[in-house]
Design a protein around this motif. Structure first.
Motif, PDB file in Angstrom:
ATOM      1  N   GLY A 178       0.807  -1.209   0.000  1.00 46.00           N
ATOM      2  CA  GLY A 178       0.000   0.000   0.000  1.00 46.00           C
ATOM      3  C   GLY A 178       0.840   1.258   0.000  1.00 46.00           C
ATOM      4  O   GLY A 178       2.074   1.211   0.037  1.00 46.00           O
ATOM      5  N   ALA A 179       0.162   2.386  -0.050  1.00 45.93           N
ATOM      6  CA  ALA A 179       0.833   3.687  -0.095  1.00 45.93           C
ATOM      7  C   ALA A 179      -0.069   4.741   0.528  1.00 45.93           C
ATOM      8  O   ALA A 179      -1.285   4.556   0.665  1.00 45.93           O
ATOM      9  CB  ALA A 179       1.176   4.067  -1.535  1.00 45.93           C
ATOM     10  N   ILE A 180       0.537   5.847   0.905  1.00 45.46           N
ATOM     11  CA  ILE A 180      -0.177   7.000   1.452  1.00 45.46           C
ATOM     12  C   ILE A 180       0.061   8.157   0.495  1.00 45.46           C
ATOM     13  O   ILE A 180       1.195   8.550   0.258  1.00 45.46           O
ATOM     14  CB  ILE A 180       0.326   7.352   2.860  1.00 45.46           C
ATOM     15  N   MET A 181      -1.016   8.680  -0.067  1.00 43.46           N
ATOM     16  CA  MET A 181      -0.902   9.736  -1.068  1.00 43.46           C
ATOM     17  C   MET A 181      -0.876  11.114  -0.408  1.00 43.46           C
ATOM     18  O   MET A 181      -1.507  11.330   0.635  1.00 43.46           O
ATOM     19  CB  MET A 181      -2.060   9.650  -2.066  1.00 43.46           C
ATOM     20  N   THR A 223       1.078  22.913   3.687  1.00 44.89           N
ATOM     21  CA  THR A 223       0.343  21.797   4.281  1.00 44.89           C
ATOM     22  C   THR A 223       0.205  20.699   3.236  1.00 44.89           C
ATOM     23  O   THR A 223       0.015  20.975   2.048  1.00 44.89           O
ATOM     24  CB  THR A 223      -1.059  22.215   4.769  1.00 44.89           C
ATOM     25  N   LEU A 224       0.331  19.462   3.676  1.00 47.25           N
ATOM     26  CA  LEU A 224       0.189  18.309   2.798  1.00 47.25           C
ATOM     27  C   LEU A 224      -0.854  17.369   3.399  1.00 47.25           C
ATOM     28  O   LEU A 224      -0.630  16.780   4.467  1.00 47.25           O
ATOM     29  CB  LEU A 224       1.521  17.566   2.659  1.00 47.25           C
ATOM     30  N   ASP A 225      -1.998  17.247   2.734  1.00 45.20           N
ATOM     31  CA  ASP A 225      -2.999  16.287   3.174  1.00 45.20           C
ATOM     32  C   ASP A 225      -2.530  14.884   2.799  1.00 45.20           C
ATOM     33  O   ASP A 225      -1.944  14.685   1.732  1.00 45.20           O
ATOM     34  CB  ASP A 225      -4.350  16.572   2.518  1.00 45.20           C
ATOM     35  N   TYR A 226      -2.777  13.921   3.654  1.00 48.89           N
ATOM     36  CA  TYR A 226      -2.382  12.551   3.356  1.00 48.89           C
ATOM     37  C   TYR A 226      -3.549  11.600   3.595  1.00 48.89           C
ATOM     38  O   TYR A 226      -4.372  11.800   4.493  1.00 48.89           O
ATOM     39  CB  TYR A 226      -1.172  12.121   4.191  1.00 48.89           C
ATOM     40  N   THR A 227      -3.632  10.567   2.763  1.00 53.58           N
ATOM     41  CA  THR A 227      -4.655   9.543   2.921  1.00 53.58           C
ATOM     42  C   THR A 227      -4.174   8.255   2.271  1.00 53.58           C
ATOM     43  O   THR A 227      -3.510   8.283   1.235  1.00 53.58           O
ATOM     44  CB  THR A 227      -6.002   9.993   2.306  1.00 53.58           C
ATOM     45  N   GLY A 228      -4.483   7.135   2.893  1.00 49.60           N
ATOM     46  CA  GLY A 228      -4.089   5.853   2.329  1.00 49.60           C
ATOM     47  C   GLY A 228      -4.077   4.784   3.399  1.00 49.60           C
ATOM     48  O   GLY A 228      -4.431   5.021   4.561  1.00 49.60           O
ATOM     49  N   ALA A 229      -3.692   3.580   2.994  1.00 50.07           N
ATOM     50  CA  ALA A 229      -3.678   2.453   3.917  1.00 50.07           C
ATOM     51  C   ALA A 229      -2.466   1.570   3.648  1.00 50.07           C
ATOM     52  O   ALA A 229      -2.018   1.429   2.513  1.00 50.07           O
ATOM     53  CB  ALA A 229      -4.962   1.643   3.782  1.00 50.07           C
ATOM     54  N   LEU A 230      -1.946   0.979   4.715  1.00 51.04           N
ATOM     55  CA  LEU A 230      -0.816   0.060   4.645  1.00 51.04           C
ATOM     56  C   LEU A 230      -1.238  -1.269   5.262  1.00 51.04           C
ATOM     57  O   LEU A 230      -1.941  -1.289   6.280  1.00 51.04           O
ATOM     58  CB  LEU A 230       0.386   0.619   5.405  1.00 51.04           C
TER      59      LEU A 230
END
Length: 200
Positions: free
Chosen positions: A124-127, A138-145
């Motif tokens: 997986g990865a976090i975008m 600011t950097l929004d992040y979302t994803g799953a590992l």
């Protein structure tokens, strides 16, 4: 101090695995080299005041680039405070478009400890996506590992800043992150340290 302890714990696991776990005959786990690279970059960018090692100074606002696209590469460290502390290390890439004041990127290729106490590679990865490429980045992040049947879901915002005389490095963090796994929420910290692949 906490980061050094985390690296030491994972290093012990990887050394043990390299000695005979799963491979053909005693080769060194390549993830050990990645830990060395991550730590060397962290020292270049952030330094270690306790050891007398100075990092890069914060870029003056007037010296942050205002045009062009700059790519940054480096590493991410994630610590999840659950019943068993989970420590993850991965790659980070961020592309900053100073013309449009926007940013995109990704955190991936993770490995580290699991909730069961083993060391594993995570799928997986976090975008990453962001706007405002000044020192208020600011950097929004979302994803799953995922590893060992467990999934860690991430969703939040990193606060970033440029370092060096002309923004040669970019660091970002969320020291009050939350991670959802199996319906439970845990506290976490996320730290990203990157350097420009070419002069800004």
């Amino acid at each position: 101090m906490g980061r050094t302890t985390g690296i030491y714990v994972v290093l012990l696991w990887l050394t043990a695995c390299g000695g005979g776990g799963g491979g053909s005959g005693g080769g060194m786990d390549p993830r050990l080299a990645r830990l060395d690279i991550y730590e060397a970059q962290r020292l270049r960018v952030l330094g270690d005041p306790g050891a007398g090692v100075m990092g890069m100074a914060i870029t003056e606002a007037m010296d942050v680039p205002t045009s062009g696209v700059v790519g940054y590469t480096g590493a991410t460290t994630i610590r999840v405070q659950s019943t068993t502390s989970i420590i993850l290390y991965g790659d980070a890439t961020v592309s900053i478009d100073f013309d449009t004041t926007s940013a995109t990127g990704q955190m991936g290729n993770f490995f580290g400890t699991t909730g069961g106490g083993a060391v594993a590679d995570y799928d997986g990865a976090i975008m990453l996506s962001g706007a405002d490429t000044s020192q208020n980045l600011t950097l929004d992040y979302t994803g799953a590992l995922t590893a060992g049947g467990d999934t860690l879901a991430f969703d939040g915002t990193l606060q970033g800043m440029f370092l060096g005389p002309a923004g040669e490095a970019l660091t970002a963090s969320d020291l009050q992150a939350t991670v959802v796994s199996g319906g439970a929420t845990s506290d976490a910290t996320i730290v990203v340290v990157t350097e420009a692949t070419a002069p800004p």
